[in-house]
Design a protein around this motif. Sequence first.
Motif, short mmCIF file in Angstrom:
data_model
loop_
_atom_site.label_atom_id
_atom_site.label_comp_id
_atom_site.label_asym_id
_atom_site.label_seq_id
_atom_site.Cartn_x
_atom_site.Cartn_y
_atom_site.Cartn_z
N PHE A 93 133.60 -89.83 18.77
CA PHE A 93 133.08 -90.32 19.73
C PHE A 93 134.88 -88.87 20.33
CE2 PHE A 93 134.05 -91.86 24.20
CZ PHE A 93 133.08 -92.32 24.82
N LEU A 94 135.79 -88.93 20.17
CA LEU A 94 137.39 -89.42 20.81
C LEU A 94 136.91 -87.64 20.41
CD1 LEU A 94 139.34 -91.94 19.44
CD2 LEU A 94 138.50 -91.34 22.22
N LYS A 95 136.49 -86.82 19.16
CA LYS A 95 136.33 -85.41 19.02
C LYS A 95 135.40 -85.35 20.31
CE LYS A 95 134.70 -82.03 15.73
NZ LYS A 95 134.43 -81.88 13.92
N GLN A 96 134.45 -85.23 20.50
CA GLN A 96 133.13 -84.70 21.31
C GLN A 96 134.39 -84.60 22.76
OE1 GLN A 96 131.47 -83.32 19.63
NE2 GLN A 96 129.42 -84.03 20.23
N VAL A 97 135.38 -86.31 22.98
CA VAL A 97 135.71 -85.65 24.27
C VAL A 97 137.04 -84.90 24.60
CG1 VAL A 97 136.96 -87.32 25.72
CG2 VAL A 97 135.62 -88.83 24.64
N ARG A 98 137.66 -84.72 23.26
CA ARG A 98 138.70 -83.88 23.33
C ARG A 98 137.49 -81.71 23.57
NH1 ARG A 98 142.08 -81.82 18.59
NH2 ARG A 98 139.86 -80.44 17.43
N ASN A 99 136.22 -82.29 22.42
CA ASN A 99 135.61 -81.00 23.06
C ASN A 99 134.91 -81.00 24.23
OD1 ASN A 99 136.08 -80.36 20.16
ND2 ASN A 99 133.44 -80.82 19.20
N SER A 100 135.01 -81.47 24.94
CA SER A 100 134.39 -81.36 26.69
C SER A 100 135.48 -80.81 27.04
CB SER A 100 133.92 -82.65 26.72
OG SER A 100 134.99 -83.82 27.27
N LEU A 101 136.40 -81.25 26.79
CA LEU A 101 138.28 -80.44 27.60
C LEU A 101 138.79 -79.58 27.17
CD1 LEU A 101 139.96 -84.19 27.87
CD2 LEU A 101 138.55 -82.83 29.71
N VAL A 102 138.20 -79.09 25.96
CA VAL A 102 138.94 -77.54 25.71
C VAL A 102 139.27 -75.97 25.99
CG1 VAL A 102 137.08 -77.15 24.01
CG2 VAL A 102 139.15 -76.39 23.53
N ASP A 103 138.37 -76.07 27.24
CA ASP A 103 138.28 -74.86 27.83
C ASP A 103 138.59 -75.23 29.37
OD1 ASP A 103 136.27 -74.26 25.51
OD2 ASP A 103 134.62 -73.74 26.01
N ILE A 104 138.44 -76.33 29.62
CA ILE A 104 138.82 -76.37 30.84
C ILE A 104 140.05 -77.36 31.15
CG2 ILE A 104 136.55 -75.94 31.61
CD1 ILE A 104 137.69 -79.49 32.01
N ILE A 105 140.69 -77.24 29.69
CA ILE A 105 141.79 -78.31 29.74
C ILE A 105 142.96 -78.14 31.66
CG2 ILE A 105 143.72 -77.16 28.02
CD1 ILE A 105 143.26 -81.16 28.81
N ASP A 106 143.68 -76.60 30.99
CA ASP A 106 144.56 -76.48 32.32
C ASP A 106 143.96 -76.49 32.99
OD1 ASP A 106 146.20 -76.05 30.14
OD2 ASP A 106 145.95 -74.11 30.22
N PRO A 107 142.47 -75.64 33.66
CA PRO A 107 142.20 -76.13 35.46
C PRO A 107 142.22 -77.53 35.43
CG PRO A 107 140.80 -75.20 34.22
CD PRO A 107 142.37 -75.33 33.18
N PHE A 108 141.50 -78.41 34.88
CA PHE A 108 141.41 -80.04 34.73
C PHE A 108 142.89 -80.90 35.48
CE2 PHE A 108 141.23 -84.24 32.05
CZ PHE A 108 139.99 -84.73 33.18
#
Length: 435
Positions: free
Chosen positions: A74-89
Amino acid sequence: MRITMICIGSTGDVRPYIVLGRELKRRGHDVKIAAFDTFEEAVKREGMRFHPISGDVRDFMATIMSKGVNGVAFLKQVRNSLVDIIDPFLEDLEAACDDAEALIATFFGQIFHSLAEVRHIPYIQTHYYPMDQNKTAPIAAAPGQRVGKAWNNMTYPLGYLLISLMEKYYLSDWRKARGMAPRKLQRRPNYELNGHTVPVLYAMSPLLMPRPVDWSANIHMTGFWLDDQAALDYEPEPGLQEFLDAGEPPVYIGFGSMVSDDMGETLNIVLEAIRRSGVRAIMAKGWGGMDIPDTPNVYKAGFVPHDWLFSKVSAVVHHGGAGTTAAGILAGKPTLVIPFGGDQPFWGERVRLLGVGPKPIPRERLTVRRMTNALNLLVGNKSYQVAAKELGQRLKNEDGAICAVDVIEHELRKWLRQEGRTPVLVETPQHSAEA
């Protein structure tokens, strides 16, 4: 007071924040809610300010609710959901706090704690499910809801250690760039902030899970933040009212914002189970954007306020989100939970333990036979109906949003006085759901 509220999640996460924001606004606070842009209209309709956050709620839910995801996955999937948007996020989260005098946020690791730390503003953390060590239930997303007290207790230090490891991936550089010390790996939540203790609000009722006696005094269980206004102006479409009037009260079946890679299979299982059990059903049109085929004894409904609809059905079947679980029980209806992931197995287990519904069926274990048997139990077991009605009556005596805002104002007043600042909050009577 200018209060920014940040909520990362789906409708079940954001709707309680709108209810909480409504009560804060009623008391004179200037409220801004930051969430995925899907919720802009709903927030602005309440007269609150809105700040969009990068990302797509549908993509986010599809990633973290993939089949078989829990625990480390689950934590890995959360990270995957952010990987491409982390800076603007992160930029969006910072911008949301630009004019904030206080911050209230759902749990998302130490991001919000860090935002409040660098701005030197009060911070209040909120939860919809257990995230503080206790023996009643494991930490959210951990497997093994029924393993036992020792396992439940152990999952919290393990879970927070994994969360800390994940945060080194997306938060270390952000803190370094702002002259902040790196976060140490932690086995427990960090409630110390600039010389203050962070207040924690649980939007949960102690009727469904008694407040653990070993929780610290900064942890408050307020009751659910349920919307009692959504149905005030609601007029059902003619077809829905005709279906309700045409026979025995139907079963409600809906999975909210859940999106996954096997929603078509899930839909087919549910439709066949409806046919075999012979129940009438109202099915919510969510289903990950899928079309529900025309089916005898089934009405396909768009948006209908839960407090309006649940009072008219015989039972409810859903994914086990905190708000939907509470709404079904508040209406006094037997409940079947089909958990997809996250905190949903916890709520499914609470339903079983409270005797208001059968054993939950994890989505990945759902079959036509299991679903059919569960539907027959749900509508045929009188003990579920009696227990649900009794618990629903007791829940009606709570008002979680009012209790929560009482706590928020009390804690903000205390925080500001500790800093030698004059609070600009009106004194209000204290309510409590914990007694």
